[in-house]
Design a protein around this motif. Structure first.
Motif, PDB file in Angstrom:
ATOM      1  N   GLU A 146      -0.445   3.907   0.181  1.00 52.13           N
ATOM      2  CA  GLU A 146      -1.467   5.417   0.339  1.00 52.13           C
ATOM      3  C   GLU A 146      -0.513   6.677   2.196  1.00 52.13           C
ATOM      4  OE1 GLU A 146      -2.710   5.544   4.473  1.00 52.13           O
ATOM      5  OE2 GLU A 146      -3.346   7.507   3.553  1.00 52.13           O
ATOM      6  N   ASN A 179      -4.300   2.251  -4.917  1.00 51.42           N
ATOM      7  CA  ASN A 179      -3.101   2.210  -4.465  1.00 51.42           C
ATOM      8  C   ASN A 179      -3.081   3.231  -5.828  1.00 51.42           C
ATOM      9  OD1 ASN A 179      -1.878   1.784  -2.489  1.00 51.42           O
ATOM     10  ND2 ASN A 179      -1.105  -0.243  -4.056  1.00 51.42           N
ATOM     11  N   SER A 239       0.360  11.993   2.203  1.00 53.45           N
ATOM     12  CA  SER A 239      -0.658  11.026   2.482  1.00 53.45           C
ATOM     13  C   SER A 239      -2.149  11.387   2.939  1.00 53.45           C
ATOM     14  CB  SER A 239       0.184  10.277   3.758  1.00 53.45           C
ATOM     15  OG  SER A 239      -0.200  10.875   4.498  1.00 53.45           O
ATOM     16  N   LYS A 281       1.253  -1.071   0.059  1.00 52.57           N
ATOM     17  CA  LYS A 281      -0.200   0.002   0.099  1.00 52.57           C
ATOM     18  C   LYS A 281       0.874   1.335   0.028  1.00 52.57           C
ATOM     19  CE  LYS A 281      -4.206  -1.497   0.533  1.00 52.57           C
ATOM     20  NZ  LYS A 281      -5.208  -0.975  -0.710  1.00 52.57           N
ATOM     21  N   ARG A 324      -4.965  11.053  -5.929  1.00 55.79           N
ATOM     22  CA  ARG A 324      -4.799   9.854  -5.530  1.00 55.79           C
ATOM     23  C   ARG A 324      -6.627   8.958  -4.826  1.00 55.79           C
ATOM     24  NH1 ARG A 324       0.026   9.814  -0.858  1.00 55.79           N
ATOM     25  NH2 ARG A 324      -0.017   7.413  -1.428  1.00 55.79           N
ATOM     26  N   ASP A 325      -5.708   8.181  -5.218  1.00 54.40           N
ATOM     27  CA  ASP A 325      -6.564   6.986  -4.803  1.00 54.40           C
ATOM     28  C   ASP A 325      -6.585   5.600  -4.233  1.00 54.40           C
ATOM     29  OD1 ASP A 325      -9.032   5.232  -4.770  1.00 54.40           O
ATOM     30  OD2 ASP A 325      -9.837   5.630  -7.390  1.00 54.40           O
ATOM     31  N   ASN A 326      -6.236   6.125  -3.002  1.00 55.75           N
ATOM     32  CA  ASN A 326      -5.904   5.099  -1.817  1.00 55.75           C
ATOM     33  C   ASN A 326      -6.665   3.661  -1.762  1.00 55.75           C
ATOM     34  OD1 ASN A 326      -3.976   6.574  -1.532  1.00 55.75           O
ATOM     35  ND2 ASN A 326      -5.350   7.445   0.831  1.00 55.75           N
TER      36      ASN A 326
END
Length: 121
Positions: free
Chosen positions: A30, A79, A53, A28, A74-76
């Motif tokens: 994130e 990922n 983050s 990950k 970003r799209d956690n």
């Protein structure tokens, strides 16, 4: 070990738009600040934009050349980190890469293959 795959590049006319994607696997991403870099032929790799983050507030920062034209996000859940590029100029032509910045101009992860952006009429 994080494996990065950049995509979304291509040939576009001046003034056009592209959306680049940086898909990470293996871990990950994130918790990390992630950046987009670019490298034009004969030039050093330069940082274009970064995003922190969620815990650090999703703060973004852009190179002067990218301000007002590029947007990093970003799209956690996926990922993945994106770079929306608008009003593209010929001088944006380069191979684009993503990575996590580290001290002394280093990077945390192995570099991906990059995605080529060519802006030309």
């Amino acid at each position: 070990q994080v494996h990065l795959v950049e995509s979304g590049g291509g040939l576009v006319q001046p003034g056009g738009s592209l959306r680049l994607s940086c898909a990470a696997s293996g871990a990950k991403i994130e918790p990390y600040t992630v950046a987009w870099y670019r490298q034009a032929p004969g030039k050093q790799r330069e940082l274009v934009a970064f995003i922190t983050s969620l815990a650090a507030g999703l703060r973004t920062n852009y190179a002067n050349s990218a301000k007002g034209r590029f947007t990093i996000s970003r799209d956690n859940a996926k990922n993945t980190v994106y770079l929306q590029m608008n009003s593209l100029k010929p001088e944006d032509t380069a191979a684009y890469y993503c990575n996590a910045p580290a001290p002394e101009n280093k990077s945390l992860w192995a570099w991906g293959q990059g995605t080529q952006v060519t802006v030309s009429s």
